[in-house]
Design a protein around this motif. Structure first.
Motif, PDB file in Angstrom:
ATOM      1  N   ASP A 338       0.850  -1.193   0.000  1.00 33.78           N
ATOM      2  CA  ASP A 338       0.000   0.000   0.000  1.00 33.78           C
ATOM      3  C   ASP A 338       0.882   1.238   0.000  1.00 33.78           C
ATOM      4  OD1 ASP A 338       0.273   1.193   2.858  1.00 33.78           O
ATOM      5  OD2 ASP A 338      -0.041  -0.953   3.232  1.00 33.78           O
ATOM      6  N   ASP A 339       0.273   2.398  -0.225  1.00 32.37           N
ATOM      7  CA  ASP A 339       1.010   3.660  -0.274  1.00 32.37           C
ATOM      8  C   ASP A 339       0.700   4.528   0.937  1.00 32.37           C
ATOM      9  OD1 ASP A 339      -1.597   4.270  -0.824  1.00 32.37           O
ATOM     10  OD2 ASP A 339      -1.194   5.412  -2.659  1.00 32.37           O
ATOM     11  N   GLY A 340       0.273   3.906   2.057  1.00 29.23           N
ATOM     12  CA  GLY A 340      -0.048   4.672   3.251  1.00 29.23           C
ATOM     13  C   GLY A 340       1.201   5.105   4.000  1.00 29.23           C
ATOM     14  N   ARG A 341       1.000   5.773   5.118  1.00 32.60           N
ATOM     15  CA  ARG A 341       2.100   6.247   5.945  1.00 32.60           C
ATOM     16  C   ARG A 341       2.451   5.159   6.969  1.00 32.60           C
ATOM     17  NH1 ARG A 341      -1.381  10.539   6.191  1.00 32.60           N
ATOM     18  NH2 ARG A 341      -1.825  10.122   8.393  1.00 32.60           N
ATOM     19  N   VAL A 342       3.709   4.898   7.131  1.00 29.74           N
ATOM     20  CA  VAL A 342       4.178   3.893   8.078  1.00 29.74           C
ATOM     21  C   VAL A 342       4.552   4.584   9.370  1.00 29.74           C
ATOM     22  CG1 VAL A 342       5.916   2.137   8.563  1.00 29.74           C
ATOM     23  CG2 VAL A 342       5.020   2.416   6.248  1.00 29.74           C
ATOM     24  N   GLY A 343       3.990   4.117  10.463  1.00 35.23           N
ATOM     25  CA  GLY A 343       4.284   4.720  11.750  1.00 35.23           C
ATOM     26  C   GLY A 343       3.533   4.000  12.836  1.00 35.23           C
ATOM     27  N   ALA A 344       3.488   4.581  13.988  1.00 32.00           N
ATOM     28  CA  ALA A 344       2.819   3.937  15.120  1.00 32.00           C
ATOM     29  C   ALA A 344       1.355   3.758  14.867  1.00 32.00           C
ATOM     30  CB  ALA A 344       3.049   4.758  16.390  1.00 32.00           C
ATOM     31  N   GLU A 345       0.766   4.683  14.088  1.00 31.01           N
ATOM     32  CA  GLU A 345      -0.655   4.591  13.822  1.00 31.01           C
ATOM     33  C   GLU A 345      -0.916   4.174  12.388  1.00 31.01           C
ATOM     34  OE1 GLU A 345      -2.823   4.824  16.118  1.00 31.01           O
ATOM     35  OE2 GLU A 345      -1.347   5.377  17.628  1.00 31.01           O
ATOM     36  N   ALA A 346       0.141   3.758  11.671  1.00 35.45           N
ATOM     37  CA  ALA A 346      -0.024   3.371  10.286  1.00 35.45           C
ATOM     38  C   ALA A 346       0.179   1.894  10.133  1.00 35.45           C
ATOM     39  CB  ALA A 346       0.959   4.173   9.439  1.00 35.45           C
ATOM     40  N   GLY A 347       0.613   1.517   8.890  1.00 36.41           N
ATOM     41  CA  GLY A 347       0.711   0.095   8.600  1.00 36.41           C
ATOM     42  C   GLY A 347       1.606  -0.671   9.524  1.00 36.41           C
ATOM     43  N   GLY A 348       2.714  -0.043  10.014  1.00 35.97           N
ATOM     44  CA  GLY A 348       3.632  -0.790  10.865  1.00 35.97           C
ATOM     45  C   GLY A 348       3.016  -1.283  12.132  1.00 35.97           C
ATOM     46  N   GLY A 349       2.015  -0.602  12.636  1.00 38.66           N
ATOM     47  CA  GLY A 349       1.422  -1.034  13.890  1.00 38.66           C
ATOM     48  C   GLY A 349       0.750  -2.371  13.803  1.00 38.66           C
ATOM     49  N   ALA A 374       7.332  -8.990   6.245  1.00 44.95           N
ATOM     50  CA  ALA A 374       6.471  -7.812   6.268  1.00 44.95           C
ATOM     51  C   ALA A 374       7.266  -6.648   6.817  1.00 44.95           C
ATOM     52  CB  ALA A 374       5.232  -8.062   7.128  1.00 44.95           C
ATOM     53  N   GLY A 375       7.123  -5.478   6.186  1.00 42.46           N
ATOM     54  CA  GLY A 375       7.856  -4.306   6.636  1.00 42.46           C
ATOM     55  C   GLY A 375       7.603  -3.136   5.725  1.00 42.46           C
ATOM     56  N   PRO A 376       8.246  -1.993   6.006  1.00 44.16           N
ATOM     57  CA  PRO A 376       8.082  -0.812   5.150  1.00 44.16           C
ATOM     58  C   PRO A 376       8.526  -1.100   3.721  1.00 44.16           C
ATOM     59  CG  PRO A 376       9.151  -0.249   7.225  1.00 44.16           C
ATOM     60  CD  PRO A 376       9.109  -1.734   7.160  1.00 44.16           C
ATOM     61  N   GLY A 377       7.759  -0.582   2.751  1.00 48.44           N
ATOM     62  CA  GLY A 377       8.092  -0.782   1.350  1.00 48.44           C
ATOM     63  C   GLY A 377       9.179   0.159   0.884  1.00 48.44           C
ATOM     64  N   ASP A 378       9.775  -0.163  -0.251  1.00 50.17           N
ATOM     65  CA  ASP A 378      10.838   0.676  -0.803  1.00 50.17           C
ATOM     66  C   ASP A 378      10.327   2.063  -1.172  1.00 50.17           C
ATOM     67  OD1 ASP A 378      12.543  -1.462  -0.504  1.00 50.17           O
ATOM     68  OD2 ASP A 378      12.218  -2.196  -2.553  1.00 50.17           O
ATOM     69  N   ASP A 379       9.072   2.150  -1.599  1.00 49.70           N
ATOM     70  CA  ASP A 379       8.489   3.429  -2.017  1.00 49.70           C
ATOM     71  C   ASP A 379       7.524   3.976  -0.970  1.00 49.70           C
ATOM     72  OD1 ASP A 379       9.892   3.154  -4.423  1.00 49.70           O
ATOM     73  OD2 ASP A 379       8.266   1.985  -5.318  1.00 49.70           O
ATOM     74  N   GLY A 380       7.693   3.577   0.282  1.00 48.51           N
ATOM     75  CA  GLY A 380       6.774   4.003   1.321  1.00 48.51           C
ATOM     76  C   GLY A 380       5.671   2.980   1.519  1.00 48.51           C
ATOM     77  N   GLY A 381       4.825   3.244   2.483  1.00 49.68           N
ATOM     78  CA  GLY A 381       3.744   2.309   2.761  1.00 49.68           C
ATOM     79  C   GLY A 381       4.250   1.048   3.422  1.00 49.68           C
ATOM     80  N   TRP A 382       3.445   0.013   3.333  1.00 44.63           N
ATOM     81  CA  TRP A 382       3.737  -1.276   3.986  1.00 44.63           C
ATOM     82  C   TRP A 382       3.681  -2.375   2.947  1.00 44.63           C
ATOM     83  CZ3 TRP A 382       5.745  -1.621   8.636  1.00 44.63           C
ATOM     84  CH2 TRP A 382       5.803  -2.878   9.267  1.00 44.63           C
ATOM     85  N   HIS A 383       4.606  -3.315   3.057  1.00 44.67           N
ATOM     86  CA  HIS A 383       4.726  -4.370   2.051  1.00 44.67           C
ATOM     87  C   HIS A 383       4.745  -5.737   2.728  1.00 44.67           C
ATOM     88  CE1 HIS A 383       7.156  -6.360  -1.445  1.00 44.67           C
ATOM     89  NE2 HIS A 383       5.853  -6.565  -1.549  1.00 44.67           N
ATOM     90  N   VAL A 384       3.841  -6.600   2.313  1.00 49.06           N
ATOM     91  CA  VAL A 384       3.782  -7.976   2.791  1.00 49.06           C
ATOM     92  C   VAL A 384       4.134  -8.896   1.622  1.00 49.06           C
ATOM     93  CG1 VAL A 384       2.352  -9.788   3.794  1.00 49.06           C
ATOM     94  CG2 VAL A 384       2.007  -7.413   4.477  1.00 49.06           C
ATOM     95  N   LEU A 385       5.090  -9.784   1.840  1.00 48.24           N
ATOM     96  CA  LEU A 385       5.549 -10.673   0.777  1.00 48.24           C
ATOM     97  C   LEU A 385       5.582 -12.088   1.308  1.00 48.24           C
ATOM     98  CD1 LEU A 385       6.744 -11.072  -2.084  1.00 48.24           C
ATOM     99  CD2 LEU A 385       9.018 -10.737  -1.063  1.00 48.24           C
ATOM    100  N   ALA A 386       4.933 -13.004   0.583  1.00 55.95           N
ATOM    101  CA  ALA A 386       4.920 -14.427   0.930  1.00 55.95           C
ATOM    102  C   ALA A 386       5.428 -15.218  -0.257  1.00 55.95           C
ATOM    103  CB  ALA A 386       3.519 -14.878   1.321  1.00 55.95           C
TER     104      ALA A 386
END
Length: 391
Positions: A338-349, A374-386
């Protein structure tokens, strides 16, 4: 004891009844060798008490064993001073039962009681040959054999105790596996739909609080989405309950139709959230895949979209990609970014201890032979890879 007997199947009840009748008959036949009627009766009582001690429930075992061995020792003491004693048998059935009481005490009692209690039936078994009239080498040999049998019965009890402990540990491991599986299924099936209901309800309340008027059509559409998510949650719960109630015909809890169901998943998500774009490798459209692989793919996408809705602040677009891994045609790659913001209240939480989504997904993917990151994406947001093996 009667309740446990009734709980057995009919063939087992017949076997137990026949075995008990034969054992009592042998006790009576051996008692008839005694020269006095009173001794005959006492021998029957002593043998019967020993038999009862062998089959009574655990809560009565210690009491019955102490009573039976006390009666047996008292009878032996009385017979040693009688002028006439049995000529050929002191009560072999009673002797065998006393030896088995040693094994049961070691197997079933608490560690302290398993150390102390076997001494009572062991002593009663060793002195039992003193009831017969014969004295000499044969009597000494019989006592020697009984003494040698006591350690064997103790070792047998220890082996059975260890076997019971291993079986209990195996049952607990199976139950723990089932609990984890049920927890994953509840999270995967129900949490996704409930999260959608919560998100849609929040959107409706936010719109109303902002003072924006909604047309009846928009309101009906929003309520229809909530109703559909609620119906799906109920359906998932019914499937789960059906699976738990009838193990012979478990409910179909795995996705059907291969990977085509991902289109419905992303379409439903886009209707009430950020736009979700699905890129499905054409080579996978008609390719038959193992059920555990399709289930794992659905769960990764479903859980990732749920966490985008819950945690990805400001996300406007989600890319879902399911394809064969470049350079590895027998490995499936599932990516949700996704292209959301990663932070305490974003995808990382979503992945830092706030729930059990990552734990359940990791267990499911590893169970299928794959790995999950799972972790922050290269272009921001959050990235899950399986990554999942197709073989």
């Amino acid at each position: 004891m009667i309740t446990e007997f009734r709980a057995r199947s009919r063939p087992w009840q017949i076997r137990l009844a026949l075995g008990g009748a034969v054992a009592v008959a042998l006790v009576v036949l051996e008692a008839l060798n005694a020269p006095y009627p009173a001794v005959v009766l006492a021998t029957v009582v002593s043998g019967t008490l020993c038999l009862l001690s062998l089959v009574v429930p655990e809560r009565h075992f210690v009491r019955y064993t102490l009573l039976a061995t006390a009666v047996s020792c008292a009878l032996t003491l009385v017979e040693t001073v009688l002028a006439r004693r049995p000529e050929n048998t002191p009560g072999m059935m009673e002797l065998c039962v006393l030896l088995w009481l040693i094994t049961r005490a070691v197997r079933r009692c608490s560690p302290l009681m398993a150390t102390v209690l076997p001494a009572a039936p062991a002593f009663a078994a060793v002195v039992l040959p003193l009831r017969i009239a014969e004295r000499g080498d044969n009597l000494n040999s019989a006592i020697g054999i009984i003494v040698a049998s006591v350690p064997f019965m103790v070792v047998l009890g220890l082996c059975l105790r260890l076997y019971d402990a291993l079986r209990a540990r195996e049952r607990e491991a199976i139950l723990q596996t089932q609990r984890l599986e049920h927890a994953r299924e509840l999270h995967d099936f129900v949490a996704h739909h409930v999260t959608a209901i919560v998100a849609q309800t929040k959107a409706a309340r936010f719109t109303a609080a902002a003072g924006h008027s909604q047309s009846p059509e928009d309101l009906d559409q929003m309520l229809a989405h909530i109703e559909r998510a609620g119906s799906q949650a109920l359906g998932s719960m019914r499937a789960m309950v059906s699976s738990l109630r009838d193990t012979s015909a478990p409910a179909a809890t795995s996705p059907t139709g291969g990977l085509t169901g991902l289109r419905d998943l992303t379409r439903d998500f886009s209707a009430v959230g950020p736009s979700a774009e699905l890129n499905l490798d054409p080579r996978l459209t008609d390719r038959p895949l193992p059920p555990e692989i399709t289930t794992a793919v659905h769960r990764v996408v479903q859980e990732s979209l749920t966490n985008v809705r819950k945690h990805a602040a400001g996300a406007g677009r989600v890319e879902v990609r399911v394809a064969l891994r470049p350079g590895a045609p027998e490995e499936l790659e599932v990516s949700v970014a996704d292209d959301g913001r990663v932070g305490a209240e974003a995808g990382g939480g979503a992945w830092n201890g706030g729930g059990y989504g990552l734990v359940g997904l990791t267990e499911r993917i590893e169970r299928a032979g794959g790995r999950l990151t799972a972790g922050p994406g290269d272009d921001g947001g959050w990235h899950v890879l399986a990554l999942l093996p197709l073989a």
